[in-house]
Design a protein around this motif. Structure first.
Motif, PDB file in Angstrom:
ATOM      1  N   ILE A  11       0.847  -1.194   0.000  1.00  0.00           N
ATOM      2  CA  ILE A  11       0.000   0.000   0.000  1.00  0.00           C
ATOM      3  C   ILE A  11       0.880   1.240   0.000  1.00  0.00           C
ATOM      4  O   ILE A  11       1.779   1.374   0.837  1.00  0.00           O
ATOM      5  CB  ILE A  11      -0.912   0.029   1.235  1.00  0.00           C
ATOM      6  N   ASP A  12       0.596   2.140  -0.931  1.00  0.00           N
ATOM      7  CA  ASP A  12       1.276   3.431  -0.944  1.00  0.00           C
ATOM      8  C   ASP A  12       0.477   4.382  -0.052  1.00  0.00           C
ATOM      9  O   ASP A  12      -0.640   4.767  -0.379  1.00  0.00           O
ATOM     10  CB  ASP A  12       1.343   3.978  -2.376  1.00  0.00           C
ATOM     11  N   LEU A  13       1.017   4.743   1.093  1.00  0.00           N
ATOM     12  CA  LEU A  13       0.285   5.564   2.054  1.00  0.00           C
ATOM     13  C   LEU A  13      -0.065   6.935   1.491  1.00  0.00           C
ATOM     14  O   LEU A  13      -1.069   7.530   1.887  1.00  0.00           O
ATOM     15  CB  LEU A  13       1.102   5.730   3.338  1.00  0.00           C
ATOM     16  N   PRO A  24      -5.616  -5.292  -8.872  1.00  0.00           N
ATOM     17  CA  PRO A  24      -6.307  -6.262  -8.006  1.00  0.00           C
ATOM     18  C   PRO A  24      -5.378  -6.996  -7.047  1.00  0.00           C
ATOM     19  O   PRO A  24      -5.761  -7.286  -5.914  1.00  0.00           O
ATOM     20  CB  PRO A  24      -6.943  -7.228  -9.012  1.00  0.00           C
ATOM     21  N   ASN A  25      -4.149  -7.298  -7.484  1.00  0.00           N
ATOM     22  CA  ASN A  25      -3.255  -8.032  -6.586  1.00  0.00           C
ATOM     23  C   ASN A  25      -2.686  -7.147  -5.479  1.00  0.00           C
ATOM     24  O   ASN A  25      -1.931  -7.599  -4.633  1.00  0.00           O
ATOM     25  CB  ASN A  25      -2.122  -8.700  -7.367  1.00  0.00           C
ATOM     26  N   ASN A  26      -3.041  -5.859  -5.505  1.00  0.00           N
ATOM     27  CA  ASN A  26      -2.641  -4.957  -4.438  1.00  0.00           C
ATOM     28  C   ASN A  26      -3.815  -4.601  -3.536  1.00  0.00           C
ATOM     29  O   ASN A  26      -3.692  -3.723  -2.679  1.00  0.00           O
ATOM     30  CB  ASN A  26      -2.040  -3.671  -5.010  1.00  0.00           C
ATOM     31  N   LEU A  27      -4.947  -5.246  -3.759  1.00  0.00           N
ATOM     32  CA  LEU A  27      -6.122  -4.991  -2.934  1.00  0.00           C
ATOM     33  C   LEU A  27      -5.984  -5.697  -1.588  1.00  0.00           C
ATOM     34  O   LEU A  27      -5.672  -6.889  -1.538  1.00  0.00           O
ATOM     35  CB  LEU A  27      -7.391  -5.485  -3.624  1.00  0.00           C
ATOM     36  N   ILE A  28      -6.246  -4.978  -0.519  1.00  0.00           N
ATOM     37  CA  ILE A  28      -6.269  -5.616   0.793  1.00  0.00           C
ATOM     38  C   ILE A  28      -7.398  -6.647   0.834  1.00  0.00           C
ATOM     39  O   ILE A  28      -7.250  -7.722   1.402  1.00  0.00           O
ATOM     40  CB  ILE A  28      -6.455  -4.549   1.894  1.00  0.00           C
ATOM     41  N   ILE A 315       1.046  -7.558   4.675  1.00  0.00           N
ATOM     42  CA  ILE A 315       0.783  -6.242   4.080  1.00  0.00           C
ATOM     43  C   ILE A 315       1.985  -5.334   4.300  1.00  0.00           C
ATOM     44  O   ILE A 315       2.437  -5.140   5.429  1.00  0.00           O
ATOM     45  CB  ILE A 315      -0.469  -5.600   4.685  1.00  0.00           C
ATOM     46  N   SER A 316       2.484  -4.775   3.206  1.00  0.00           N
ATOM     47  CA  SER A 316       3.594  -3.827   3.287  1.00  0.00           C
ATOM     48  C   SER A 316       3.083  -2.428   2.971  1.00  0.00           C
ATOM     49  O   SER A 316       2.084  -2.262   2.272  1.00  0.00           O
ATOM     50  CB  SER A 316       4.697  -4.215   2.304  1.00  0.00           C
ATOM     51  N   LEU A 368      -1.588   6.380   9.459  1.00  0.00           N
ATOM     52  CA  LEU A 368      -0.220   5.971   9.120  1.00  0.00           C
ATOM     53  C   LEU A 368       0.439   6.997   8.211  1.00  0.00           C
ATOM     54  O   LEU A 368       1.628   7.302   8.354  1.00  0.00           O
ATOM     55  CB  LEU A 368      -0.241   4.602   8.444  1.00  0.00           C
ATOM     56  N   ASN A 369      -0.330   7.545   7.283  1.00  0.00           N
ATOM     57  CA  ASN A 369       0.208   8.531   6.343  1.00  0.00           C
ATOM     58  C   ASN A 369       0.640   9.809   7.068  1.00  0.00           C
ATOM     59  O   ASN A 369       1.650  10.414   6.729  1.00  0.00           O
ATOM     60  CB  ASN A 369      -0.840   8.862   5.278  1.00  0.00           C
TER      61      ASN A 369
END
Length: 827
Positions: A11-13, A24-28, A315-316, A368-369
C-alpha cells in the motif's frame, strides 16, 4: 481473507487520500475481489443470461458491496470496475463486458434524474463506437436503425420521470383523452423499451453486458432513494452488471424513512392504536425490499483489517519520504502505538492495536500517512505530539459529540483534558479502571474518545512531573472520589450532583493540584461527624483536648507550636487542612503533600530556594476551607490565602529543609525529560495508591489494637505513595527497559512493616525510575518517615542530599505521635 498466495499486498500511504483504481493483486480485500469476479463470471457463463427478459421477474445482476464509512469501498469498487472491463485481467478473462459508467450520485446535480444520465451514457457509447461506424449519424444498417427507433421510443416515457411537470394540465377533454392514453402507454412501456435498447446496444458493441458502478449512493438520501428505484425498475436486466457500494445500515434507514413517509405520520393521526401493527409492517417491507434488490448471495462485505489477523503480516506499506523502502504495516502500527501512547505492556499495545485495526481502512491508512513523514529513519519513533494530532483528527466527530473542546486540547490546556477524562470516565461507569483510557467501552464514541484522550495524556504529561501529579489527582482521583461522594449528596438529580462536585473541586477551572487536595480531605472523611477517624490517606485530628481522658495525647496545634520553638517545621505540618463547619475539624492528608509537591514543580521566575520558601510560607499557617455544600455541617466561604511578607521568606529560606527541597527541585530538571507516562501508567498508580491507602487506614483504625499515632499513620501513607509509583513505573513506564518483576514481595503494598518497602530499593537502578525518583525523593515525603535504619536503602536511593538524613528526627516523630486523633464514632 487476503490474497497473499501470488504476491504480498503493498500500500502506498500517500494515495490514502485518493480513491483511484489500483491493481487487483494490491487490494487488501483480495479474497472479496476473487469472490465477486467469480460470481459474475459464473452468472454470465450461465445459460440463464440468454433467457428472455421478464418485467415481472427481472433477471437482476446487482452486486452489493457492503461496508462502513471508510472501509475502502470506493477503492474496491474502482478496482473491480476497471478489472471487469480490462482484457488483460486473468480473473475475468474471456468475458465480453463494456464499461458504461462509474457513477457517484452525490456529485450529480440533484435536479437531474439518474436514469437520464445512464441513457445519455448509452447514446454516447454508441456514438463513440469506431468498431464498424465512424459516427452515430452514419449508422445505416439494420441494427443502427433499430437502435435509433428504440431510442426515440424512450422519449415519451422519459418525461414522466419529472414529477413536477404534467403536459396534460390546461387542455380540453378530447385532446386529454388521446394524449393521456399515449402518455400511459409510454409509461407502461418505458422499462420494456429501455431493456430492448440495452439489448441492441450489447449487440452493436458485441458484448454480453454493460457494467455500471454506483458509489456513495447512501450519502444523499434523495439520490439514494432514486438509485434504489432505478435498480428495481430499470437495471434488473441480464445485460447489466451493476456494482453498488454503501453501508447497508444507511440503506436500511433510507428505505424505512420512505415507508414511514407514506404510511407513518398520516395513519398515526388517523388511528394511533395500530402503531405496533404499522411498525411490524414497515419492518417486513424494509427487509423484503432490500432482499429483493440485494440478494444475500450477491452481497460482498468488506471487513476491517482486524478480520485479516492471520494475513496482516503480509501487508507492506510505502511512502515517498521512505524512498523505495517497504515496511510491514503491522510492525509499523505497533511501533506508533507503543511510542505515541507511551505504552510498555504488550497487553495494552495489543488493545490499542485491535482498536485501530477495527477502524475504517481509510482512517488507519490516513493515520499511518500522517505519521509516516516523521518515521524517515527505520528506528525513528513517534512523539505523543504527532500521534495526538492524528488521533484527534481521526475521531473528531466523536469528540464533538461528547462536548470536548478540541481547540483547548490543541493548545495544551490540561484543565480541559482533565474535565474530559472525568466526565467520560463517569459516563463509562468504570470508576476504578475507566481512567486508564483503554479503548474498551461498549459505546463506540466513548471508545474513540478514550483512545484520543490517551494520546493527549501522554502528550500533556511528557517531561512534566507537575502535570503528571496534577492529572493523577484531578483526573483518576476525582473519578474515584465522586463514586463515594455521590452516596452523600442527597439529591435525585445526577446532573446537579455532578455540578456540585465539579464546582467544589474546581474541575475544568484553572486551579492547581493543592486546591484539589485540600478539598479532597472533607469529601473522603464524609459529610457528617459519625465517621471513622482514619480513612483513605486522611486522618482526623482534634484541635482541642476537651473531653480527652488521656493526658499523654495533645492537640496537633500545640505539638507543632512546641516543635516550632526549637526546630524547623516538620513535613507533617504541611499535611494539615482546617475545614470550617460545625465541628471545625482539622485533617492530616497525604494528598496535601502531593498537591504541594505539584505547586513546587511549577515554573517560577524566582530561584529555586526563594521559590520553595515562598510556597512553604504560603501554607505555613494551616489553610482553612469550607465543607462541601452537601455536608450536614456546611460552613461559610473559603478563607483567602495571603501572600507572605518578605521578612517571612527571609526567616524560612535558610532552613535545612528548604535547602534540601531546593536541591531536590533543581535535581528534577535533569530527571524531567525522562518522564514519559501513559494514561495507563497514571491510572494504575492512582488505583494502587487509592486502595493501598484504604487498606492502610483499615489496618490502623481506632480499635484495631495497633494504637498508632498520627506520625506512624502518615508514615505508612507516605510509603503507600512511594510504593505505588515504584511498582507501577516498573511495570508500565514506557522509558523503562527493565523486565517485569515476578516477585510477589515486589508488588506487596505497605501495611505494618516499613522494611517491606525498603527492601525493594536494594540493588535498584534509580536512573530507570525517574518518576519514583522525583515523587519519592521529595523531602516533603521523605520527612514523613522516621530517621531509622529501617529506611537506609530507601533514603540512600531517593534522597538528593546524601550528606543529611532526610527523615524526621525520632524525637519530633514521637512528639507528633502524641497527637490527639478525633474519637471515632460508628456509622
Amino acid at each position: 481473507m487476503l490474497n497473499t498466495n501470488e504476491q504480498q499486498v503493498t500500500i502506498d500511504l500517500s494515495s490514502s487520500e485518493r480513491n483511484g483504481p489500483i491493481e487487483p493483486n494490491n487490494l487488501i480485500q483480495g479474497g472479496s475481489f476473487k469472490k465477486l469476479t467469480s460470481q459474475i463470471k459464473e452468472r454470465l457463463e450461465n445459460k440463464e443470461k440468454k433467457e428472455q427478459y421478464s418485467p415481472a421477474l427481472g433477471n437482476s445482476q446487482v452486486f452489493f458491496i457492503d461496508g462502513t464509512r471508510g472501509a475502502g469501498k470506493s477503492t474496491f469498487l474502482s478496482a473491480v470496475y476497471h478489472a471487469l472491463t480490462s482484457e488483460e485481467n486473468a480473473e475475468i478473462k474471456g468475458l465480453r463486458l463494456k464499461a458504461l459508467q462509474l457513477l457517484d450520485p452525490s456529485k450529480i446535480n440533484i435536479r437531474e434524474h439518474l436514469f437520464l444520465s445512464i441513457v445519455y451514457r448509452i447514446k454516447k457509447l454508441i456514438e463513440n463506437t469506431t468498431t464498424a461506424y465512424q459516427s452515430y449519424s452514419d449508422l445505416s444498417n439494420e441494427k443502427s436503425e433499430k437502435f435509433r427507433k428504440q431510442f426515440k421510443e424512450l422519449a415519451g416515457g422519459l418525461q414522466l420521470l419529472n414529477d413536477n411537470h404534467n403536459p396534460l394540465d390546461g387542455i380540453d377533454e378530447e385532446v386529454f383523452l388521446d394524449l393521456g392514453i399515449e402518455r400511459a402507454r409510454d409509461g407502461v412501456e418505458l422499462a420494456k423499451n429501455f431493456h430492448k435498447l440495452v439489448e441492441t446496444t450489447c449487440e452493436i458493441l458485441k458484448v454480453d453486458a454493460l457494467v455500471i458502478a454506483i458509489d456513495d449512493a447512501d450519502t444523499n438520501f434523495k439520490k439514494g432513494r432514486e438509485v434504489l428505484e432505478l435498480i428495481r425498475c430499470y437495471l434488473d436486466s441480464p445485460h447489466f452488471i451493476v456494482l453498488i457500494t454503501g453501508d447497508l445500515e444507511l440503506y436500511s434507514h433510507l428505505v424505512r424513512d420512505h415507508y414511514y413517509e407514506n404510511i407513518g405520520e398520516r395513519l398515526h393521526q388517523q388511528d394511533p392504536t395500530r402503531n405496533p401493527e404499522r411498525e411490524k409492517l414497515i419492518d417486513h417491507l424494509e427487509d423484503q425490499y432490500l432482499l429483493k434488490l440485494f440478494p444475500i448471495n450477491k452481497r460482498i462485505h468488506l471487513s476491517p483489517l482486524w478480520s485479516f489477523e492471520k494475513s496482516i503480516k503480509d501487508i507492506s506499506i510505502t511512502h515517498p519520504k521512505w524512498g523505495t523502502e517497504k515496511r510491514n504495516l503491522d510492525e509499523t502500527l505497533k511501533s506508533i502505538i507503543k511510542t505515541g501512547f507511551r505504552l510498555k505492556s504488550d497487553q495494552d499495545i495489543n488493545l490499542f492495536r485491535e482498536f485501530l485495526l477495527k477502524q475504517p481502512l481509510r482512517s488507519i491508512l490516513q493515520l499511518l500517512n500522517s505519521c509516516a513523514p516523521h518515521l524517515i529513519e527505520k528506528n525513528q519513533t513517534i512523539s505523543p505530539q504527532i500521534l495526538s494530532e492524528s488521533m484527534r483528527a481521526m475521531v473528531l466527530g466523536s469528540l464533538y459529540k461528547k462536548g470536548i473542546d478540541t481547540d483547548a486540547l490543541t493548545t495544551g490546556d490540561i484543565t480541559t483534558l482533565i474535565d474530559a477524562v472525568f466526565r467520560l470516565a463517569l459516563e463509562d461507569g468504570e470508576f476504578d479502571t475507566g481512567a486508564y483510557l483503554r479503548p474498551q467501552p461498549k459505546d463506540e464514541s466513548l471508545r474513540k474518545c478514550f483512545a484520543a484522550l490517551s494520546a493527549e495524556v501522554a502528550r500533556h504529561c511528557e517531561g512534566s512531573p507537575q502535570n503528571t501529579i496534577m492529572y493523577l489527582l484531578q483526573g483518576p482521583g476525582s473519578v474515584a472520589l465522586y463514586k463515594d461522594a455521590r452516596k452523600s449528596i442527597k439529591i435525585d438529580s445526577d446532573e446537579l450532583a455532578l455540578t456540585w462536585f465539579k464546582n467544589y473541586f474546581s474541575i475544568g477551572r484553572q486551579e492547581d493540584a493543592l486546591n484539589w487536595a485540600w478539598h479532597a480531605a472533607p469529601v473522603i472523611m464524609g459529610a457528617s461527624s459519625s465517621i471513622r477517624a482514619i480513612k483513605c490517606g486522611v486522618l482526623g485530628l482534634n484541635r482541642s483536648s476537651s473531653g480527652n481522658t488521656n493526658k499523654d495525647l495533645i492537640p496537633i496545634k500545640e505539638i507543632l507550636d512546641s516543635i516550632g520553638k526549637e526546630y524547623e517545621a516538620p513535613a507533617f505540618s504541611y499535611t494539615l487542612i482546617n475545614v470550617f463547619d460545625k465541628d471545625n475539624r482539622t485533617y492530616a492528608s497525604i494528598f496535601n503533600v502531593l498537591g504541594l509537591m505539584c505547586r513546587l514543580l511549577l515554573p517560577s521566575s524566582k530561584d529555586s530556594t526563594n521559590h520553595v520558601a515562598f510556597e512553604l510560607v504560603r501554607i505555613s499557617t494551616t489553610p482553612t476551607i469550607s465543607a462541601p455544600r452537601w455536608s450536614d455541617n456546611v460552613g461559610t466561604d473559603d478563607t483567602d490565602e495571603k501572600d507572605p511578607e518578605d521578612d517571612q521568606i527571609s526567616a524560612i529560606e535558610k532552613t535545612k529543609f528548604v535547602e534540601n527541597t531546593a536541591m531536590w527541585l533543581d535535581h528534577t530538571n535533569s530527571l524531567s525529560p525522562s518522564i514519559k507516562p501513559s494514561a495507563v501508567l497514571i491510572g494504575k498508580i492512582w488505583t494502587r495508591l487509592y486502595f493501598s491507602l484504604i487498606n492502610c487506614a483499615q489496618t490502623y483504625r481506632i480499635g484495631s489494637g495497633t494504637n498508632a499515632g498520627p506520625a506512624t499513620i502518615m508514615e505508612f501513607f507516605a510509603l503507600c505513595v512511594i510504593n505505588a509509583v515504584l511498582v507501577e513505573e516498573h511495570d508500565h513506564h514506557y522509558s523503562s527497559d527493565i523486565e517485569p518483576n515476578s516477585s510477589s514481595n515486589f508488588r506487596k503494598n505497605p501495611q505494618t512493616a516499613g522494611s517491606t518497602i525498603n527492601s525493594k530499593f536494594i540493588n535498584i537502578d534509580m536512573t530507570k525510575y525517574p518518576l519514583t525518583a522525583i515523587i519519592g525523593g521529595c523531602p516533603l515525603l521523605l520527612n514523613l518517615l522516621p530517621q531509622k535504619n529501617t529506611y537506609k536503602e530507601l533514603f540512600d536511593k531517593l534522597a538528593v542530599n546524601k550528606e543529611q538524613n532526610p527523615g524526621c528526627p525520632t524525637d519530633i516523630f514521637e512528639k507528633i505521635n502524641c497527637g490527639l486523633i478525633v474519637k471515632q464514632s460508628k456509622k
